[in-house]
Enzyme design. Structure first.
Site, PDB file in Angstrom:
ATOM      1  N   ARG A 171       1.971 -12.041  -0.362  1.00 23.73           N
ATOM      2  CA  ARG A 171       0.277 -12.539  -0.051  1.00 23.73           C
ATOM      3  C   ARG A 171      -0.143 -13.654  -0.662  1.00 23.73           C
ATOM      4  O   ARG A 171       0.245 -14.039  -1.930  1.00 23.73           O
ATOM      5  CB  ARG A 171      -0.541 -11.184  -0.294  1.00 23.73           C
ATOM      6  CG  ARG A 171      -0.074  -9.950   0.195  1.00 23.73           C
ATOM      7  CD  ARG A 171      -0.682  -9.703   1.574  1.00 23.73           C
ATOM      8  NE  ARG A 171      -0.243  -8.414   2.271  1.00 23.73           N
ATOM      9  CZ  ARG A 171      -0.819  -8.122   3.081  1.00 23.73           C
ATOM     10  NH1 ARG A 171      -2.083  -8.531   3.690  1.00 23.73           N
ATOM     11  NH2 ARG A 171      -0.435  -6.966   3.931  1.00 23.73           N
ATOM     12  N   ARG A 214       0.740  -1.212   0.185  1.00 20.18           N
ATOM     13  CA  ARG A 214      -0.019   0.017   0.116  1.00 20.18           C
ATOM     14  C   ARG A 214       0.972   1.234  -0.104  1.00 20.18           C
ATOM     15  O   ARG A 214       1.962   1.212   0.534  1.00 20.18           O
ATOM     16  CB  ARG A 214      -0.948  -0.094   1.190  1.00 20.18           C
ATOM     17  CG  ARG A 214      -2.106  -0.844   1.129  1.00 20.18           C
ATOM     18  CD  ARG A 214      -2.971  -0.507   2.239  1.00 20.18           C
ATOM     19  NE  ARG A 214      -2.458  -1.285   3.604  1.00 20.18           N
ATOM     20  CZ  ARG A 214      -1.865  -0.423   4.548  1.00 20.18           C
ATOM     21  NH1 ARG A 214      -1.994   0.872   4.526  1.00 20.18           N
ATOM     22  NH2 ARG A 214      -1.502  -0.984   5.601  1.00 20.18           N
ATOM     23  N   TYR A 258      -1.102  -3.376  -7.170  1.00 23.13           N
ATOM     24  CA  TYR A 258      -1.094  -4.185  -5.845  1.00 23.13           C
ATOM     25  C   TYR A 258      -1.992  -4.143  -4.781  1.00 23.13           C
ATOM     26  O   TYR A 258      -2.384  -2.923  -4.373  1.00 23.13           O
ATOM     27  CB  TYR A 258       0.303  -3.812  -5.238  1.00 23.13           C
ATOM     28  CG  TYR A 258       0.778  -5.173  -4.639  1.00 23.13           C
ATOM     29  CD1 TYR A 258       1.648  -6.266  -4.946  1.00 23.13           C
ATOM     30  CD2 TYR A 258       0.436  -5.202  -3.045  1.00 23.13           C
ATOM     31  CE1 TYR A 258       1.732  -7.308  -4.341  1.00 23.13           C
ATOM     32  CE2 TYR A 258       0.937  -6.225  -2.326  1.00 23.13           C
ATOM     33  CZ  TYR A 258       1.694  -7.312  -3.098  1.00 23.13           C
ATOM     34  OH  TYR A 258       2.105  -8.457  -2.237  1.00 23.13           O
ATOM     35  N   ASP A 312     -10.189  -9.416   8.368  1.00 28.09           N
ATOM     36  CA  ASP A 312      -9.445  -8.168   8.267  1.00 28.09           C
ATOM     37  C   ASP A 312     -10.391  -7.049   8.509  1.00 28.09           C
ATOM     38  O   ASP A 312     -10.113  -5.883   8.893  1.00 28.09           O
ATOM     39  CB  ASP A 312      -8.964  -8.137   6.682  1.00 28.09           C
ATOM     40  CG  ASP A 312      -8.039  -6.906   6.490  1.00 28.09           C
ATOM     41  OD1 ASP A 312      -7.162  -6.378   7.139  1.00 28.09           O
ATOM     42  OD2 ASP A 312      -8.223  -6.216   5.292  1.00 28.09           O
ATOM     43  N   HIS A 315     -11.294  -1.889  10.880  1.00 28.81           N
ATOM     44  CA  HIS A 315     -10.210  -2.801  10.574  1.00 28.81           C
ATOM     45  C   HIS A 315     -10.032  -3.893  11.492  1.00 28.81           C
ATOM     46  O   HIS A 315      -9.051  -3.953  12.411  1.00 28.81           O
ATOM     47  CB  HIS A 315      -8.907  -1.875  10.487  1.00 28.81           C
ATOM     48  CG  HIS A 315      -7.805  -2.718   9.737  1.00 28.81           C
ATOM     49  ND1 HIS A 315      -6.434  -2.183  10.040  1.00 28.81           N
ATOM     50  CD2 HIS A 315      -7.692  -3.459   8.706  1.00 28.81           C
ATOM     51  CE1 HIS A 315      -5.824  -3.056   9.139  1.00 28.81           C
ATOM     52  NE2 HIS A 315      -6.484  -3.926   8.660  1.00 28.81           N
ATOM     53  N   LYS A 370      -9.743  -2.054   1.170  1.00 37.31           N
ATOM     54  CA  LYS A 370      -9.340  -0.796   2.024  1.00 37.31           C
ATOM     55  C   LYS A 370     -10.167   0.365   1.586  1.00 37.31           C
ATOM     56  O   LYS A 370     -10.604   1.277   2.300  1.00 37.31           O
ATOM     57  CB  LYS A 370      -7.998  -0.563   2.069  1.00 37.31           C
ATOM     58  CG  LYS A 370      -7.212  -1.882   2.639  1.00 37.31           C
ATOM     59  CD  LYS A 370      -7.531  -2.255   3.678  1.00 37.31           C
ATOM     60  CE  LYS A 370      -6.456  -3.413   4.129  1.00 37.31           C
ATOM     61  NZ  LYS A 370      -6.769  -3.937   5.627  1.00 37.31           N
ATOM     62  N   CYS A 422       0.052  -7.614  11.634  1.00 39.06           N
ATOM     63  CA  CYS A 422       0.429  -8.057  13.278  1.00 39.06           C
ATOM     64  C   CYS A 422      -0.295  -9.103  13.597  1.00 39.06           C
ATOM     65  O   CYS A 422      -0.665  -9.232  14.878  1.00 39.06           O
ATOM     66  CB  CYS A 422      -0.163  -6.597  14.103  1.00 39.06           C
ATOM     67  SG  CYS A 422       1.115  -5.162  13.760  1.00 39.06           S
ATOM     68  N   SER A 467      -2.177  -3.648   9.986  1.00 37.36           N
ATOM     69  CA  SER A 467      -1.612  -4.699   8.766  1.00 37.36           C
ATOM     70  C   SER A 467      -0.532  -5.428   9.489  1.00 37.36           C
ATOM     71  O   SER A 467       0.532  -4.883   9.759  1.00 37.36           O
ATOM     72  CB  SER A 467      -1.246  -3.914   7.800  1.00 37.36           C
ATOM     73  OG  SER A 467      -2.723  -3.340   7.128  1.00 37.36           O
TER      74      SER A 467
HETATM   75  O1  SAT Z   1      -4.073  -3.045   2.044  1.00 38.93           O
HETATM   76  S1  SAT Z   1      -3.706  -4.550   1.620  1.00 38.93           S
HETATM   77  O2  SAT Z   1      -5.028  -5.063   1.119  1.00 38.93           O
HETATM   78  O3  SAT Z   1      -2.815  -4.510   0.415  1.00 38.93           O
HETATM   79  C1  SAT Z   1      -3.096  -5.303   2.958  1.00 38.93           C
HETATM   80  C2  SAT Z   1      -3.014  -4.536   4.114  1.00 38.93           C
HETATM   81  O4  SAT Z   1      -2.327  -3.683   4.351  1.00 38.93           O
HETATM   82  O5  SAT Z   1      -3.584  -4.827   5.215  1.00 38.93           O
HETATM   83 MN    MN Z   2      -5.813  -5.197   7.074  1.00 37.17          MN
END
Ligand code: SAT
Ligand code: MN
Length: 597
Positions: A380, A72, A213, A289, A242, A222, A266, A264
């Site tokens: 990923r 990101r 990506y 998520d 989140h 997101k 963690c 993210s």
């Molecule tokens: O934002 S992403 O979907 O690329 C993954 C993340 O940061 O949790």
């Molecule tokens: Mn996330």
């Protein structure tokens, strides 16, 4: 292919965008397995995807991105509302017209030589009052395949939309037009010098350019389900968070659902797929998520997972750390930026299965002595949630599931105890508002720097962070405290003087969850500290862990000097959020300081 919709606004928009971006054709995604295969075959032929060894990883593909497009891009993510003040100090802001002018120029003929895909998708179970429909226009077939795993895609969504249903317009281009019919394409087209991920919360639009990506390009995740949805949630009185959602069943058969906000990378996916290390406990996944939450008729908070798949971090995932994820990705998965073994299976650091990488994430022969990881740290897997052996049967219940407790956590090598319960809901909001974490590879930038990441929403809140805190407080005030989820701060990542993790984590985290549910059910008392309520030693089940009393105490140790520094750091965090910071949070900070001095 002609449109499969009678929705005039959708048709008009598709035509307009096609006219401006100049794709060679428009392709309507119907959500079928036939289309999936067609596109995957094409991507294999063009070199974007590699088909993995079918005897090891059936129906699975590997992709590697351009090395400049791996995570990101928070510095290029914008909230574009009329007033800068509404975006707040934690977001990059541009006036909508200005951003649209910049991007309109960039989108001009940006799809030349490519197809434009129309992806009608639903975040949340179709027909649920929680659900939001989006349509993504993209020139990336890789995005289409990933969206098919991550969301509900296709004709069912168009049907639901009917002739005049509302949808979020999501426009995406990798920003790499092909100059001529004969120009050959690169495996991962992108435009890193001109990347923008722009959100227009007032008109509910997303315009993304230049990156292919993850969250930059799969716009349902997101961009829609967090940034746009959080702003809708504020206006409409609900929460877009989140958070993972986990179902826990005790040995006595008691069922509870827990949500948890972690930044993210963690361990959200690991916790969502927990295999409890204590006898008789059962855990199942609802989501890993994102959680959308609202009050149910009974006054409790209900959550749905708006996604249909997992986009999980590969490195560190193994049969030891996360067997459920390993089983989920045994087939029908897309891997991006992992390494490969010699016989074309995937590999990453920590996979721990006796194999080794042969090529690195860029497809080059890997030299273990190079000191460089073979898999990219933010590599990923994308996979359907329905493939998980531990997905809860009710995971797509349109009503959602009632939440008993919410966890806030991050990577804190010091200071923050293993678990602390908030004194009350507004103190819990203070915990969420002040949580911090050491940064990870999920976003561009340096790894390991401590930063405040309120509610793990710093990169995902679509409006002013202080207004977001106020929204949480207002929601809490509307509820009956006895029915609201209890709020906890957790930290699996504390280290001792030798730098070693003090808590084993993973399945052993069930011990902490057990205590949390004991608190939810009023079965045990808790010890008051300046930070909140912590377990009495005997109430935390550490049987069989081989942990000395001293080690256990260390997990909860509070150094007054350190905590006073933390108070100062929170003070400047609050100051950075400006004058809109709710008074209630300032009071919580004063209270914390007064307990320390
Ligand atoms: O934002 S992403 O979907 O690329 C993954 C993340 O940061 O949790
Ligand atoms: Mn996330």
């Amino acid at each position: 292919m002609s449109a499969l919709t009678f929705h005039a606004d959708l048709q008009r928009w598709v035509e307009e965008v096609a006219h401006h971006c100049n794709p060679k054709e428009v392709y309507w995604c119907d959500g079928s397995a036939k289309q999936f295969k067609e596109l995957a075959d094409e991507l294999v032929a063009s070199g974007t995807l590699l088909r993995l060894n079918a005897s090891k990883r059936p129906n699975s593909y590997w992709a590697h991105s351009d090395a400049r497009d791996v995570a990101r891009v928070e510095s290029k993510t914008y909230i574009c509302c009329e007033n800068e003040e509404d975006a707040g100090p934690t977001n990059n802001w541009r006036a909508p017209l200005e951003m649209k002018a910049t991007l309109t120029d960039l989108y001009k003929e940006s799809m030349t030589g490519r197809r434009m895909y129309v992806i009608p998708f639903s975040m949340g179970p179709l027909g649920s009052e929680f659900s939001i429909i989006g349509v993504e226009l993209t020139d990336s077939a890789y995005v289409v395949l990933n969206m098919m795993y991550m969301t509900e895609v296709g004709n069912s969504v168009l049907e639901k939309l009917g002739e005049d249903g509302r949808f979020v317009k999501c426009l995406h281009s990798v920003g790499a037009p092909l100059g001529s019919e004969t120009e050959s394409d690169v495996p991962w087209p992108c435009n890193p010098d001109n990347t923008y991920v722009a959100h227009f919360p007032e008109t509910k639009e997303i315009w993304s350019f230049g990156s292919g990506y993850g969250g930059n390009a799969l716009l349902g995740k997101k961009c829609l389900a967090l940034r746009i949805a959080s702003s809708m949630a504020k206006d409409e009185g609900w929460l877009a968070e989140h958070m993972l959602i986990l179902k826990l069943t005790s040995p006595a058969g008691e069922v509870h659902y827990i949500a948890g906000a972690f930044p993210s990378s963690c361990g959200k996916t690991n916790l969502a797929m927990l295999v409890p290390a204590i006898e008789g406990w059962k855990a199942e996944t609802i989501g890993d998520d994102i959680a959308w939450m609202r009050f149910g008729k009974d006054g409790r908070i209900y959550a749905v997972n708006p996604e249909k798949g997992f986009f999980g971090v590969a490195p560190g995932t193994s049969y030891k750390s996360n067997p459920v994820a390993m089983d989920t990705i045994r087939s029908s998965a897309i891997f991006t930026n992992t390494a490969l073994t010699e016989d074309l299976d995937v590999w990453w650091e920590g996979i721990d299965n006796g194999t080794s990488a042969f090529t690195d994430w860029q497809g080059n022969r890997w030299d273990p002595s190079s000191g460089k990881p073979a898999a990219h740290p933010n590599s990923r897997f994308t996979v359907s949630a329905s493939q998980s052996p531990k997905i809860a049967p009710e995971w797509q219940d349109p009503k959602g599931v009632p939440i008993s407790a919410i966890l806030f956590g991050g990577r804190r090598s010091s200071l923050v105890p293993l678990v602390t319960e908030a004194f009350n809901f507004s103190h819990g909001v203070f915990m969420g508002a002040t949580m911090a974490s050491e940064t990870t590879a999920a976003a561009e930038g340096q790894v390991g720097q401590l930063r405040r990441d309120p509610f793990a929403m710093l990169p995902f809140c679509g409006y002013h962070m202080a207004d977001y805190f106020a929204h949480w407080l207002e929601l809490g005030a509307k509820g009956d405290e006895s029915k609201l989820p209890k709020l906890f701060l957790v930290n699996w990542f504390r280290r001792n003087e030798a730098g070693k993790f003090m808590w084993p984590g993973y399945g052993e985290n069930a011990r902490v969850l057990k205590w949390i549910l004991d608190r939810v059910q009023h079965r045990v008392e808790a010890k008051e500290t300046p930070l909140g309520l912590i377990p009495y030693t005997n109430d935390l089940d550490v049987s069989g862990l081989n942990m000395s009393d001293h080690e256990l105490d260390q997990l909860f140790e509070m150094d007054i000097e350190d905590l006073l520094n933390e108070v100062d750091s929170i003070e400047s965090h609050f100051a950075s959020l400006g004058s809109k910071l709710p008074e209630a949070l300032r009071k919580e900070l004063d209270l914390m300081r007064s307990k320390l001095v």
